[in-house]
Design a protein around this motif. Structure first.
Motif, PDB file in Angstrom:
ATOM      1  N   GLU A   1      -7.670  29.063   3.042  1.00  9.69           N
ATOM      2  CA  GLU A   1      -7.177  29.688   2.033  1.00  9.69           C
ATOM      3  C   GLU A   1      -6.233  28.732   0.890  1.00  9.69           C
ATOM      4  OE1 GLU A   1      -7.788  33.157   1.003  1.00  9.69           O
ATOM      5  OE2 GLU A   1      -9.440  33.170   2.452  1.00  9.69           O
ATOM      6  N   LYS A   2      -5.479  28.165   1.544  1.00  9.69           N
ATOM      7  CA  LYS A   2      -4.517  27.276   1.078  1.00  9.69           C
ATOM      8  C   LYS A   2      -4.925  26.391   0.284  1.00  9.69           C
ATOM      9  CE  LYS A   2      -0.761  27.991   4.408  1.00  9.69           C
ATOM     10  NZ  LYS A   2      -0.406  27.572   5.650  1.00  9.69           N
ATOM     11  N   ARG A   3      -6.298  25.903   0.547  1.00  9.87           N
ATOM     12  CA  ARG A   3      -6.877  24.509  -0.152  1.00  9.87           C
ATOM     13  C   ARG A   3      -7.757  25.157  -1.328  1.00  9.87           C
ATOM     14  NH1 ARG A   3      -5.540  20.116   3.451  1.00  9.87           N
ATOM     15  NH2 ARG A   3      -6.745  18.795   1.718  1.00  9.87           N
ATOM     16  N   ALA A   4      -7.942  26.434  -1.348  1.00 12.22           N
ATOM     17  CA  ALA A   4      -8.802  26.767  -2.445  1.00 12.22           C
ATOM     18  C   ALA A   4      -8.616  26.798  -3.724  1.00 12.22           C
ATOM     19  CB  ALA A   4      -9.267  28.427  -2.138  1.00 12.22           C
ATOM     20  N   THR A   5      -8.065  25.378  -4.254  1.00  7.96           N
ATOM     21  CA  THR A   5      -8.111  25.096  -5.540  1.00  7.96           C
ATOM     22  C   THR A   5      -9.464  24.593  -6.160  1.00  7.96           C
ATOM     23  OG1 THR A   5      -7.596  22.738  -5.316  1.00  7.96           O
ATOM     24  CG2 THR A   5      -5.647  24.146  -4.870  1.00  7.96           C
ATOM     25  N   GLY A   6      -9.383  24.594  -7.386  1.00 12.12           N
ATOM     26  CA  GLY A   6     -10.576  24.215  -8.158  1.00 12.12           C
ATOM     27  C   GLY A   6     -10.564  22.629  -8.151  1.00 12.12           C
ATOM     28  N   GLU A   7      -9.766  21.852  -7.210  1.00 15.84           N
ATOM     29  CA  GLU A   7     -10.158  20.302  -7.134  1.00 15.84           C
ATOM     30  C   GLU A   7     -11.021  20.054  -5.876  1.00 15.84           C
ATOM     31  OE1 GLU A   7      -6.125  19.195  -6.794  1.00 15.84           O
ATOM     32  OE2 GLU A   7      -5.591  19.580  -9.022  1.00 15.84           O
ATOM     33  N   LEU A   8     -12.078  19.104  -6.467  1.00 21.33           N
ATOM     34  CA  LEU A   8     -12.774  18.642  -5.320  1.00 21.33           C
ATOM     35  C   LEU A   8     -12.821  17.093  -5.337  1.00 21.33           C
ATOM     36  CD1 LEU A   8     -14.877  19.815  -3.282  1.00 21.33           C
ATOM     37  CD2 LEU A   8     -16.615  19.317  -5.206  1.00 21.33           C
ATOM     38  N   CYS A   9     -12.266  16.515  -4.092  1.00 22.24           N
ATOM     39  CA  CYS A   9     -12.121  15.086  -4.134  1.00 22.24           C
ATOM     40  C   CYS A   9     -13.524  14.228  -3.274  1.00 22.24           C
ATOM     41  CB  CYS A   9     -10.982  14.878  -3.178  1.00 22.24           C
ATOM     42  SG  CYS A   9     -10.443  13.038  -2.943  1.00 22.24           S
ATOM     43  N   VAL A  10     -14.218  13.673  -3.955  1.00 24.04           N
ATOM     44  CA  VAL A  10     -15.250  13.109  -3.447  1.00 24.04           C
ATOM     45  C   VAL A  10     -15.149  11.521  -2.691  1.00 24.04           C
ATOM     46  CG1 VAL A  10     -17.661  12.125  -4.144  1.00 24.04           C
ATOM     47  CG2 VAL A  10     -16.783  14.006  -5.292  1.00 24.04           C
ATOM     48  N   VAL A  11     -15.366  11.616  -1.410  1.00 28.38           N
ATOM     49  CA  VAL A  11     -15.106  10.321  -0.625  1.00 28.38           C
ATOM     50  C   VAL A  11     -16.501   9.868  -0.149  1.00 28.38           C
ATOM     51  CG1 VAL A  11     -12.706  10.821  -0.343  1.00 28.38           C
ATOM     52  CG2 VAL A  11     -14.475  11.523   1.330  1.00 28.38           C
ATOM     53  N   GLU A  12     -16.385   8.518   0.181  1.00 25.02           N
ATOM     54  CA  GLU A  12     -17.602   8.204   0.766  1.00 25.02           C
ATOM     55  C   GLU A  12     -17.761   8.416   2.300  1.00 25.02           C
ATOM     56  OE1 GLU A  12     -17.143   3.523  -1.584  1.00 25.02           O
ATOM     57  OE2 GLU A  12     -17.785   3.753   0.611  1.00 25.02           O
ATOM     58  N   ASP A  13     -16.809   8.539   2.929  1.00 21.31           N
ATOM     59  CA  ASP A  13     -16.633   8.639   4.430  1.00 21.31           C
ATOM     60  C   ASP A  13     -15.588   9.555   5.139  1.00 21.31           C
ATOM     61  OD1 ASP A  13     -18.414   6.664   6.326  1.00 21.31           O
ATOM     62  OD2 ASP A  13     -16.431   7.197   7.226  1.00 21.31           O
ATOM     63  N   VAL A  14     -15.923  10.159   6.197  1.00 17.33           N
ATOM     64  CA  VAL A  14     -14.994  10.853   6.785  1.00 17.33           C
ATOM     65  C   VAL A  14     -13.900  10.121   6.976  1.00 17.33           C
ATOM     66  CG1 VAL A  14     -14.366  12.329   8.956  1.00 17.33           C
ATOM     67  CG2 VAL A  14     -16.775  12.210   8.047  1.00 17.33           C
ATOM     68  N   ALA A  15     -13.714   8.785   7.323  1.00 17.24           N
ATOM     69  CA  ALA A  15     -12.430   7.957   7.482  1.00 17.24           C
ATOM     70  C   ALA A  15     -11.838   8.043   6.199  1.00 17.24           C
ATOM     71  CB  ALA A  15     -12.897   6.519   7.941  1.00 17.24           C
ATOM     72  N   ASP A  16     -12.308   8.150   5.031  1.00 19.12           N
ATOM     73  CA  ASP A  16     -11.693   8.015   3.678  1.00 19.12           C
ATOM     74  C   ASP A  16     -11.118   9.317   3.587  1.00 19.12           C
ATOM     75  OD1 ASP A  16     -12.668   5.504   3.090  1.00 19.12           O
ATOM     76  OD2 ASP A  16     -14.678   6.543   2.381  1.00 19.12           O
ATOM     77  N   LEU A  17     -11.671  10.241   3.979  1.00 17.81           N
ATOM     78  CA  LEU A  17     -10.898  11.825   3.939  1.00 17.81           C
ATOM     79  C   LEU A  17      -9.669  11.894   4.979  1.00 17.81           C
ATOM     80  CD1 LEU A  17     -13.055  15.274   4.447  1.00 17.81           C
ATOM     81  CD2 LEU A  17     -10.872  15.003   5.322  1.00 17.81           C
ATOM     82  N   TRP A  18      -9.967  11.062   6.054  1.00 23.39           N
ATOM     83  CA  TRP A  18      -8.878  11.423   6.959  1.00 23.39           C
ATOM     84  C   TRP A  18      -7.645  10.309   6.336  1.00 23.39           C
ATOM     85  CZ3 TRP A  18     -11.358  10.308  12.391  1.00 23.39           C
ATOM     86  CH2 TRP A  18     -11.933  11.443  12.828  1.00 23.39           C
ATOM     87  N   ALA A  19      -8.144   9.410   5.587  1.00 23.26           N
ATOM     88  CA  ALA A  19      -6.697   8.695   5.141  1.00 23.26           C
ATOM     89  C   ALA A  19      -6.347   9.396   4.028  1.00 23.26           C
ATOM     90  CB  ALA A  19      -7.449   7.245   4.392  1.00 23.26           C
ATOM     91  N   MET A  20      -7.038  10.045   3.151  1.00 26.79           N
ATOM     92  CA  MET A  20      -6.361  10.791   2.160  1.00 26.79           C
ATOM     93  C   MET A  20      -5.544  12.102   2.726  1.00 26.79           C
ATOM     94  SD  MET A  20      -7.430  10.370  -1.197  1.00 26.79           S
ATOM     95  CE  MET A  20      -7.164  11.911  -1.924  1.00 26.79           C
ATOM     96  N   GLU A  21      -5.743  12.556   3.892  1.00 25.82           N
ATOM     97  CA  GLU A  21      -5.187  13.584   4.439  1.00 25.82           C
ATOM     98  C   GLU A  21      -3.947  13.057   5.056  1.00 25.82           C
ATOM     99  OE1 GLU A  21      -5.975  17.159   5.053  1.00 25.82           O
ATOM    100  OE2 GLU A  21      -6.314  16.567   3.369  1.00 25.82           O
TER     101      GLU A  21
END
Lengths: 211, 211
Positions: A89-109
């Motif tokens: 619920e906490k992440r339900a903002t209107g912002e969507l971050c587009v990444v190439e790969d799961v590794a990039d998602l982890w790096a952002m996190e």
């Protein structure tokens, strides 16, 4: 008429053989970052630390082999149909971050600065490898932008040629439908000018800010 | 009187969590040669290659965790009480090669030039770490030399200070009881003099041969 061939009998695993260990070394050597020599070293290390490392690692791999799956919504890797981030619920903002790969998602996190949700493309467009939009999660992205309450799409693709080509393609598709941004380019924190490539210095100079 | 505390209930493993994957990354990062970043990369690679790599690796680790053991005779790692090499009729020569570690035994076997049997010390003597002969397999070595038909002991210890100290100690203990040899020292195959240390050049010059 031919007699049906005898059913292949599963040979019992030989009890006295070191081939189990050799088999393990071969599998470990297939991991990225490990070669035959480091795989041997890792296996010896594992055998020496059986209770502390070998058994827990075997159990953990078994669990992940059974449970890991891709999030149906964003393509993140998790253990549920819809991943923790998409569910939160906490992440339900209107912002969507587009990444190439799961590794990039982890790096952002790891940077823990972004509080919106993600969309993992699963690669970049590439004419050479005949990877078009249909091979990536681009149709699903357009779909999400249309159906979810998305106000901003942040393109966090790698600063490579393929990454930037993909970013341009997505920007074209979404043009006018949503606010589009991309990560800033410039001197990395701790970076020394002397070691930076010309492209980065050019980008940093062009994007210079008032102090 | 105190009521006995309630027995701790084992919590059911949560079905929806990515912590299984994080747990696996943490365990992988403990392997020599892998750090947190390469462990993450390896785990993503494993999840992508589930059928080809993840499941076979989990199974293989489970098997090795159950079966791997040290040979009671020589200290080699295998899956039986007495390892394949010690059991092999073909290897029953009177030559015994003494190495520090199982990794060294494997290196000798890869060269496939030695046809005798091994004795793995399990380390080197070290006064600083208070590792004496009793902490290594040195008593067992003296025992084997006395009881088996050993004609030659080849000391294949590393050319480090600790390795050579240990070699001297063993040579002292076995002096006169058996033929004692050690690996030759000199220029490695493919080695360039310019890159060799002084000690190696000195050893190679002192052991020079007629052509």
């Amino acid at each position: 008429m031919f007699a049906s061939p005898p059913a292949p009998q599963k040979a019992p695993r030989p009890v006295s053989s070191t081939s189990d260990i050799e088999n393990l070394i071969e599998l470990m050597a297939k991991l990225p970052g490990l070669g035959p020599r480091s795989a041997r070293r890792a296996v010896l290390h594992l055998i020496r630390k059986r209770a502390l490392l070998l058994t827990p690692l075997a159990d953990s791999l078994q669990i992940v082999a059974e449970t890991a799956r891709e999030c149906l919504n964003c393509g993140n890797v998790g253990t549920t149909e819809i991943c923790d981030i998409c569910q939160s619920e906490k992440r339900a903002t209107g912002e969507l971050c587009v990444v190439e790969d799961v590794a990039d998602l982890w790096a952002m996190e790891r940077a823990s600065v972004f509080r919106g949700r993600y969309h993992v493309l699963g690669g970049t467009l590439s004419a050479l490898d005949s990877i078009g939009p249909e091979q990536l999660r681009i149709p699903r992205l357009l779909n999400r932008v249309a159906s979810e309450q998305i106000t901003e799409v942040i393109l966090a693709l790698n600063a490579t040629i393929d990454g930037q080509t993909t970013a341009h393609y997505i920007a074209d598709q979404l043009n006018g439908r949503v606010r589009l941004t991309s990560l800033a380019q410039g001197v990395p924190i701790g970076g020394e000018l002397d070691y930076l490539d010309d492209g980065t210095i050019t980008a940093a100079l062009n994007a210079r800010k008032e102090i």
